[in-house]
Design a protein around this motif. Structure first.
Motif, PDB file in Angstrom:
ATOM      1  N   GLN A 475     -65.861  49.371  36.844  1.00  0.00           N
ATOM      2  CA  GLN A 475     -65.029  48.223  36.487  1.00  0.00           C
ATOM      3  C   GLN A 475     -65.138  47.896  35.016  1.00  0.00           C
ATOM      4  OE1 GLN A 475     -65.885  44.954  39.081  1.00  0.00           O
ATOM      5  NE2 GLN A 475     -65.359  46.072  40.942  1.00  0.00           N
ATOM      6  N   GLU A 476     -66.357  47.900  34.490  1.00  0.00           N
ATOM      7  CA  GLU A 476     -66.532  47.568  33.076  1.00  0.00           C
ATOM      8  C   GLU A 476     -65.916  48.637  32.180  1.00  0.00           C
ATOM      9  OE1 GLU A 476     -67.616  44.743  31.917  1.00  0.00           O
ATOM     10  OE2 GLU A 476     -67.872  44.056  33.976  1.00  0.00           O
ATOM     11  N   LEU A 477     -66.030  49.883  32.574  1.00  0.00           N
ATOM     12  CA  LEU A 477     -65.414  50.958  31.793  1.00  0.00           C
ATOM     13  C   LEU A 477     -63.905  50.794  31.724  1.00  0.00           C
ATOM     14  CD1 LEU A 477     -67.265  54.271  32.760  1.00  0.00           C
ATOM     15  CD2 LEU A 477     -66.710  53.499  30.446  1.00  0.00           C
ATOM     16  N   LEU A 478     -63.297  50.543  32.866  1.00  0.00           N
ATOM     17  CA  LEU A 478     -61.845  50.429  32.897  1.00  0.00           C
ATOM     18  C   LEU A 478     -61.371  49.183  32.160  1.00  0.00           C
ATOM     19  CD1 LEU A 478     -59.667  52.246  33.930  1.00  0.00           C
ATOM     20  CD2 LEU A 478     -59.582  50.930  36.045  1.00  0.00           C
ATOM     21  N   LEU A 479     -62.088  48.089  32.315  1.00  0.00           N
ATOM     22  CA  LEU A 479     -61.730  46.871  31.576  1.00  0.00           C
ATOM     23  C   LEU A 479     -61.817  47.099  30.072  1.00  0.00           C
ATOM     24  CD1 LEU A 479     -63.283  43.840  33.499  1.00  0.00           C
ATOM     25  CD2 LEU A 479     -60.885  44.266  32.994  1.00  0.00           C
ATOM     26  N   PHE A 480     -62.843  47.817  29.623  1.00  0.00           N
ATOM     27  CA  PHE A 480     -62.987  48.082  28.198  1.00  0.00           C
ATOM     28  C   PHE A 480     -61.841  48.952  27.689  1.00  0.00           C
ATOM     29  CE2 PHE A 480     -64.446  50.904  24.784  1.00  0.00           C
ATOM     30  CZ  PHE A 480     -64.737  49.954  23.814  1.00  0.00           C
ATOM     31  N   LEU A 481     -61.512  50.010  28.422  1.00  0.00           N
ATOM     32  CA  LEU A 481     -60.463  50.929  27.991  1.00  0.00           C
ATOM     33  C   LEU A 481     -59.078  50.289  28.012  1.00  0.00           C
ATOM     34  CD1 LEU A 481     -61.710  54.162  29.779  1.00  0.00           C
ATOM     35  CD2 LEU A 481     -61.601  53.772  27.317  1.00  0.00           C
ATOM     36  N   GLN A 482     -58.918  49.246  28.816  1.00  0.00           N
ATOM     37  CA  GLN A 482     -57.632  48.551  28.876  1.00  0.00           C
ATOM     38  C   GLN A 482     -57.577  47.353  27.932  1.00  0.00           C
ATOM     39  OE1 GLN A 482     -57.094  47.611  33.010  1.00  0.00           O
ATOM     40  NE2 GLN A 482     -56.700  49.718  33.600  1.00  0.00           N
ATOM     41  N   ASN A 483     -58.680  47.020  27.297  1.00  0.00           N
ATOM     42  CA  ASN A 483     -58.716  45.868  26.375  1.00  0.00           C
ATOM     43  C   ASN A 483     -59.572  46.218  25.167  1.00  0.00           C
ATOM     44  OD1 ASN A 483     -57.466  43.475  28.123  1.00  0.00           O
ATOM     45  ND2 ASN A 483     -58.779  44.686  29.452  1.00  0.00           N
ATOM     46  N   LEU A 484     -59.189  47.240  24.445  1.00  0.00           N
ATOM     47  CA  LEU A 484     -59.980  47.724  23.321  1.00  0.00           C
ATOM     48  C   LEU A 484     -59.955  46.724  22.161  1.00  0.00           C
ATOM     49  CD1 LEU A 484     -58.789  51.413  23.507  1.00  0.00           C
ATOM     50  CD2 LEU A 484     -61.083  50.588  24.026  1.00  0.00           C
ATOM     51  N   PRO A 485     -61.073  46.555  21.469  1.00  0.00           N
ATOM     52  CA  PRO A 485     -61.171  45.544  20.402  1.00  0.00           C
ATOM     53  C   PRO A 485     -60.536  46.006  19.098  1.00  0.00           C
ATOM     54  CG  PRO A 485     -63.262  46.682  20.654  1.00  0.00           C
ATOM     55  CD  PRO A 485     -62.370  47.221  21.722  1.00  0.00           C
ATOM     56  N   THR A 486     -59.225  45.966  19.037  1.00  0.00           N
ATOM     57  CA  THR A 486     -58.499  46.427  17.844  1.00  0.00           C
ATOM     58  C   THR A 486     -57.717  45.308  17.161  1.00  0.00           C
ATOM     59  OG1 THR A 486     -56.581  47.031  19.202  1.00  0.00           O
ATOM     60  CG2 THR A 486     -58.238  48.745  18.826  1.00  0.00           C
ATOM     61  N   ALA A 487     -57.953  44.063  17.544  1.00  0.00           N
ATOM     62  CA  ALA A 487     -57.133  42.955  17.028  1.00  0.00           C
ATOM     63  C   ALA A 487     -57.204  42.834  15.508  1.00  0.00           C
ATOM     64  CB  ALA A 487     -57.571  41.640  17.678  1.00  0.00           C
ATOM     65  N   HIS A 488     -58.322  43.251  14.923  1.00  0.00           N
ATOM     66  CA  HIS A 488     -58.494  43.101  13.472  1.00  0.00           C
ATOM     67  C   HIS A 488     -58.313  44.421  12.736  1.00  0.00           C
ATOM     68  CE1 HIS A 488     -59.802  38.997  14.100  1.00  0.00           C
ATOM     69  NE2 HIS A 488     -60.692  39.415  14.987  1.00  0.00           N
ATOM     70  N   TRP A 489     -57.754  45.401  13.395  1.00  0.00           N
ATOM     71  CA  TRP A 489     -57.522  46.683  12.722  1.00  0.00           C
ATOM     72  C   TRP A 489     -56.490  46.537  11.613  1.00  0.00           C
ATOM     73  CZ3 TRP A 489     -57.370  52.041  15.424  1.00  0.00           C
ATOM     74  CH2 TRP A 489     -58.639  52.334  15.958  1.00  0.00           C
TER      75      TRP A 489
END
Length: 517
Positions: A475-489
């Motif tokens: 669950q944590e893996l899939l949540l991370f891959l679907q909500n990657l921290p790129t907002a400040h890219w």
């Protein structure tokens, strides 16, 4: 191991950036289609060149270097600037400053040290720039960079730099080794560099016949905002290379588009088309950026564009995911009439009606050109996406077997997160500004949206290897891959991603035995 119920529930979340929002898979209107079972994978797999690596390596590397030598853009126009700077700097000063920049970058990336934490003796001199390092000293810079990338045991990192490769050219090595923060660069030098790059575009575009091949090479590293709209129209094939033919072409294509509106748009309420229009009407408010899309005039424009495209392409019709591909074109073309820096929140109502009509028609035709190359992504059962996700899985297994095995061990399937990457061309994974920068390169690459996008997705996944390997739960893996921290890219992150993607393409395009099983 995850239960079947958990996997089904997180499969439904792949459309949402917000955990807890339960929706069906974004863009999937039919059950998953296995290309291997239907015998279409091998037939549909893009043909990989079979020329031996050694036969093309020299020319391929030279092309690679030309296409990515933009980190500092030290071209012929910068010779005078470099010469002036070299008069007041010696090699020892340049190397010392470059080493400090690389060391500071490594500390920020790997050890969570903010720029403000550097001591006064570590602060780089603003008058000295890394581009002044000579090519003969590049090996020393690279060795220093690699010797400072390690972190003390127990420290964590929010951003894992992409792995360096000895096959990368000078510009990519600088980018991967340590691009300094804008504050460490001389603002005057930065503006001169930007002005010089803009001048190159203007000179190329000013001729009676634009050299499209040169324009692609120049655009690979990003297109300046003032010339991005005209450059996109040329690279997409919407406008001819001949300057004299462009006004007549624009007038004819815009007239043709609005003839479609007059002929087809009233049929949106007919029984045969009302479901299509209803789905478009529902999907548009979900698009990003909301502040722009939800303006009434913009909503109407997007509805017309998408409906007309669906009517004129019955083989696929409208599929969720196509709607997102309208936004980058619209934003780039509307920037010709809006001075605001943040176009996401710009008020389109102040744009003249005639200008909006032109933007609408241009957006429709350029989006159509893009979709012509990836239409199998949106036909029945979306076989194009199924095939590309399978190729991505094989590619990652060669690039980083540890990440591939980790996902497999926790029963995370590539289709559960990469479907959206292919369906929306990563638009849901990175900010709009990054998408536009990404598309600069896609438009300059042969089959950029169809083929090069695969390598970008592979580099994008491996970019998060440390975080992925740190997760031990489905669950944590899939949540991370679907909500990657790129907002400040920003552009630097995209340039780094593209450099790694091109390296992967360089390695695997000439090595078909490594590309597929």
């Amino acid at each position: 191991m995850a239960s079947d119920g958990a996997r089904k529930q997180f499969w439904k979340r792949s459309n949402s950036k917000v955990p807890g929002s339960i929706q069906h898979v974004y863009g999937a209107q039919h059950p998953p289609f296995d290309p291997l079972l239907h015998g279409t994978f091998l037939r549909a797999t893009p043909k990989v060149p079979t020329t031996p690596v050694k036969a093309k390596r020299g020319s391929t590397f030279q092309e690679f270097e030309r296409n990515t030598s933009d980190a500092w853009d030290a071209g012929e126009d910068d010779d005078e600037l470099l010469a002036m700077a070299a008069e007041s700097l010696n090699t020892a000063v340049v190397m010392e400053t470059a080493n400090r920049v690389l060391r500071n970058h490594s500390q920020r990336q790997g050890c969570h040290k903010p720029p403000g934490a550097l001591g006064p003796e570590q602060k780089p001199k603003p008058s000295v720039e890394p581009p002044l390092v000579s090519s003969g000293d590049l090996r020393l810079v690279k060795s220093v960079s690699e010797s400072h990338t390690s972190c003390p045991a127990g420290s964590a990192s929010d951003a894992v730099p992409l792995q360096r490769s000895q096959s990368l050219p000078h510009s990519a090595t600088v980018a991967l080794g340590g691009v300094p923060e804008p504050s460490t660069l001389s603002s005057s030098a930065l503006s001169e560099r930007e002005a010089s790059r803009l001048d190159k575009f203007k000179q190329l575009l000013a001729g009676p016949n634009t050299d499209l091949e040169e324009l692609r090479k120049l655009s690979w590293s990003g297109i300046p905002k003032p010339v991005r709209a005209i450059t996109w129209k040329l690279l997409s094939g919407y406008l001819p290379a001949n300057v004299d033919r462009r006004p007549a072409t624009l007038q004819r294509k815009q007239k043709e588009y609005f003839a479609f509106i007059d002929h087809y748009y009233d049929s949106r309420t007919d029984e045969v088309h009302q479901d299509t229009y209803r789905q478009i009407h529902i999907d548009i408010p979900r698009m990003s950026p909301e502040a722009l899309v939800l303006q009434p005039k913009v909503t109407e424009i997007f509805e017309r564009i998408l409906f007309i495209w669906a009517i004129r392409h019955p083989a696929s019709g409208y599929v969720q995911g196509i709607n997102d591909l309208v936004t980058p074109f619209f934003v780039v073309f509307i920037c010709e009439y809006i001075d605001e820096e943040d176009v996401d929140t710009a008020d389109v109502s102040c744009v003249p009606a005639d200008a909006l009509r032109n933007v609408e028609a241009d957006t429709y035709w350029c989006m159509s050109r893009l979709l012509d190359g990836i239409q199998d992504n949106y036909t029945f059962a979306q076989p194009g996406i199924q095939m590309k996700v399978k190729i991505l899985e094989e590619l990652v297994s060669r690039i980083d077997g540890q990440v591939h095995r980790h996902l497999d061990q926790h029963e995370v399937r590539y289709l559960q997160f990469a479907f959206r990457w292919m369906n929306n061309l990563l638009m849901r994974e990175v900010p709009l500004r990054c998408t536009i920068r990404l598309w600069d390169t896609y438009q300059s690459e042969p089959e950029g949206f169809a083929h090069f996008h695969l390598y970008v997705c592979a580099a994008f996944l491996v970019r998060w290897r440390k975080e992925i390997l740190g997760e031990r739960d489905f669950q944590e893996l899939l949540l991370f891959l679907q909500n990657l921290p790129t907002a400040h890219w920003g552009d630097e992150d995209v340039s780094l991603l593209l450099a790694e993607a091109y390296r992967l393409k360089f390695v695997f395009a000439d090595a078909p035995n490594h590309y597929k099983k």
